[in-house]
Design a protein around this motif. Structure first.
Motif, short mmCIF file in Angstrom:
data_model
loop_
_atom_site.label_atom_id
_atom_site.label_comp_id
_atom_site.label_asym_id
_atom_site.label_seq_id
_atom_site.Cartn_x
_atom_site.Cartn_y
_atom_site.Cartn_z
N GLU A 181 0.84 -1.19 0.00
CA GLU A 181 0.00 0.00 0.00
C GLU A 181 0.88 1.24 0.00
O GLU A 181 1.96 1.25 0.60
N VAL A 182 0.39 2.28 -0.67
CA VAL A 182 1.12 3.53 -0.78
C VAL A 182 0.32 4.63 -0.09
O VAL A 182 -0.89 4.77 -0.33
N TYR A 183 1.00 5.37 0.77
CA TYR A 183 0.39 6.49 1.51
C TYR A 183 1.22 7.74 1.30
O TYR A 183 2.44 7.66 1.11
N SER A 184 0.56 8.91 1.37
CA SER A 184 1.31 10.16 1.37
C SER A 184 1.97 10.27 2.75
O SER A 184 1.55 9.60 3.70
N VAL B 67 -2.41 9.85 4.01
CA VAL B 67 -3.55 9.63 3.12
C VAL B 67 -3.25 8.44 2.21
O VAL B 67 -2.21 8.40 1.55
N PHE B 68 -4.18 7.46 2.19
CA PHE B 68 -4.02 6.31 1.32
C PHE B 68 -4.07 6.77 -0.13
O PHE B 68 -4.96 7.51 -0.53
N VAL B 69 -3.10 6.33 -0.95
CA VAL B 69 -3.03 6.71 -2.36
C VAL B 69 -3.46 5.55 -3.25
O VAL B 69 -4.28 5.70 -4.15
N ASP C 112 6.75 -1.56 5.58
CA ASP C 112 5.52 -2.35 5.44
C ASP C 112 4.58 -1.68 4.45
O ASP C 112 3.78 -2.33 3.80
N VAL C 113 4.65 -0.35 4.40
CA VAL C 113 3.94 0.45 3.40
C VAL C 113 4.96 1.37 2.73
O VAL C 113 6.09 1.49 3.21
N ILE C 114 4.55 2.00 1.65
CA ILE C 114 5.43 2.93 0.96
C ILE C 114 4.90 4.34 1.19
O ILE C 114 3.71 4.60 1.00
N LEU C 115 5.77 5.24 1.64
CA LEU C 115 5.40 6.64 1.85
C LEU C 115 5.93 7.47 0.70
O LEU C 115 7.10 7.33 0.31
N ILE C 116 5.06 8.34 0.16
CA ILE C 116 5.48 9.24 -0.91
C ILE C 116 5.22 10.67 -0.49
O ILE C 116 4.47 10.94 0.45
N ASN C 117 5.85 11.61 -1.20
CA ASN C 117 5.63 13.03 -0.93
C ASN C 117 4.16 13.37 -1.00
O ASN C 117 3.40 12.75 -1.75
N ASP C 118 3.74 14.36 -0.26
CA ASP C 118 2.34 14.74 -0.24
C ASP C 118 1.90 15.46 -1.51
O ASP C 118 0.76 15.86 -1.64
N ILE D 101 1.04 14.34 -4.21
CA ILE D 101 -0.09 13.64 -4.82
C ILE D 101 -1.41 14.21 -4.32
O ILE D 101 -2.40 14.25 -5.04
N GLU D 102 -1.44 14.72 -3.08
CA GLU D 102 -2.66 15.29 -2.53
C GLU D 102 -3.03 16.60 -3.21
O GLU D 102 -4.16 17.05 -3.13
N ARG D 103 -2.09 17.21 -3.88
CA ARG D 103 -2.34 18.50 -4.54
C ARG D 103 -3.15 18.35 -5.82
O ARG D 103 -3.44 19.34 -6.48
N LEU D 104 -3.51 17.12 -6.18
CA LEU D 104 -4.41 16.92 -7.31
C LEU D 104 -5.75 17.58 -7.03
O LEU D 104 -6.43 18.02 -7.93
N ARG D 105 -6.12 17.60 -5.76
CA ARG D 105 -7.36 18.28 -5.38
C ARG D 105 -7.11 19.78 -5.50
O ARG D 105 -6.07 20.27 -5.12
N GLY D 106 -8.10 20.49 -5.98
CA GLY D 106 -7.99 21.95 -6.07
C GLY D 106 -7.98 22.56 -4.69
O GLY D 106 -8.41 21.95 -3.72
N PRO D 107 -7.49 23.81 -4.56
CA PRO D 107 -7.43 24.47 -3.25
C PRO D 107 -8.81 24.57 -2.58
O PRO D 107 -8.92 24.40 -1.39
N GLU D 108 -9.87 24.82 -3.38
CA GLU D 108 -11.20 24.92 -2.80
C GLU D 108 -11.66 23.59 -2.25
O GLU D 108 -12.32 23.52 -1.22
N GLU D 109 -11.27 22.46 -2.88
CA GLU D 109 -11.66 21.15 -2.38
C GLU D 109 -10.92 20.84 -1.09
O GLU D 109 -11.47 20.26 -0.17
N ALA D 110 -9.65 21.23 -1.01
CA ALA D 110 -8.86 21.00 0.20
C ALA D 110 -9.46 21.76 1.37
O ALA D 110 -9.52 21.27 2.49
N GLU D 111 -9.94 23.00 1.12
CA GLU D 111 -10.55 23.80 2.17
C GLU D 111 -11.84 23.15 2.66
O GLU D 111 -12.12 23.13 3.84
N GLU D 112 -12.63 22.59 1.72
CA GLU D 112 -13.88 21.91 2.10
C GLU D 112 -13.59 20.73 3.00
O GLU D 112 -14.32 20.45 3.93
N THR D 113 -12.49 20.01 2.72
CA THR D 113 -12.13 18.86 3.52
C THR D 113 -11.79 19.27 4.95
O THR D 113 -12.09 18.58 5.89
N LEU D 114 -11.15 20.44 5.10
CA LEU D 114 -10.74 20.92 6.40
C LEU D 114 -11.93 21.46 7.21
O LEU D 114 -11.90 21.49 8.42
#
Length: 96
Positions: A15-18, A22-24, A74-80, A82-95
């Motif tokens: 499994e790959v996580y940021s 966040v599960f990728v 046990d898992v693979i960690l990657i730079n965050d 990948i989370e920037r695929l979401r637009g800034p407005e979507e990230a704000e909604e999540t918060l």
């Protein structure tokens, strides 16, 4: 990363996580540069639908450059990044 067939096969299915937790997705395959004997990318499937919604259709996967990998265990960690695929407005909604 030098190519070692045992290490490469061990990556498949992980499994790959940021690095924010966040599960990728899950590693389905590995892209190699045979000349340089290096892993250059990870092909991911079983993607986090929320993360890739609107960017990846159906059951297609994505290729993540290996340079994004921060740690392999046990898992693979990657730079965050990948989370920037979401637009800034979507990230704000999540918060909210």
């Amino acid at each position: 990363m030098n190519v070692d067939s045992q290490e490469i096969t061990a990556l498949v299915g992980r499994e790959v996580y940021s690095n924010n937790g966040v599960f990728v997705g899950e590693v389905e395959d590995v892209r190699l540069d045979l000349g340089a004997e290096q892993v250059t990318g990870l092909a991911l499937s079983g993607l986090n639908e929320e993360l890739f919604q609107g960017n990846v259709e159906g059951d297609k996967g994505v290729m993540v450059p290996y340079r994004w990998v921060r740690a392999v265990g046990d898992v693979i960690l990657i730079n965050d990044i990948i989370e920037r695929l979401r637009g800034p407005e979507e990230a704000e909604e999540t918060l909210a």
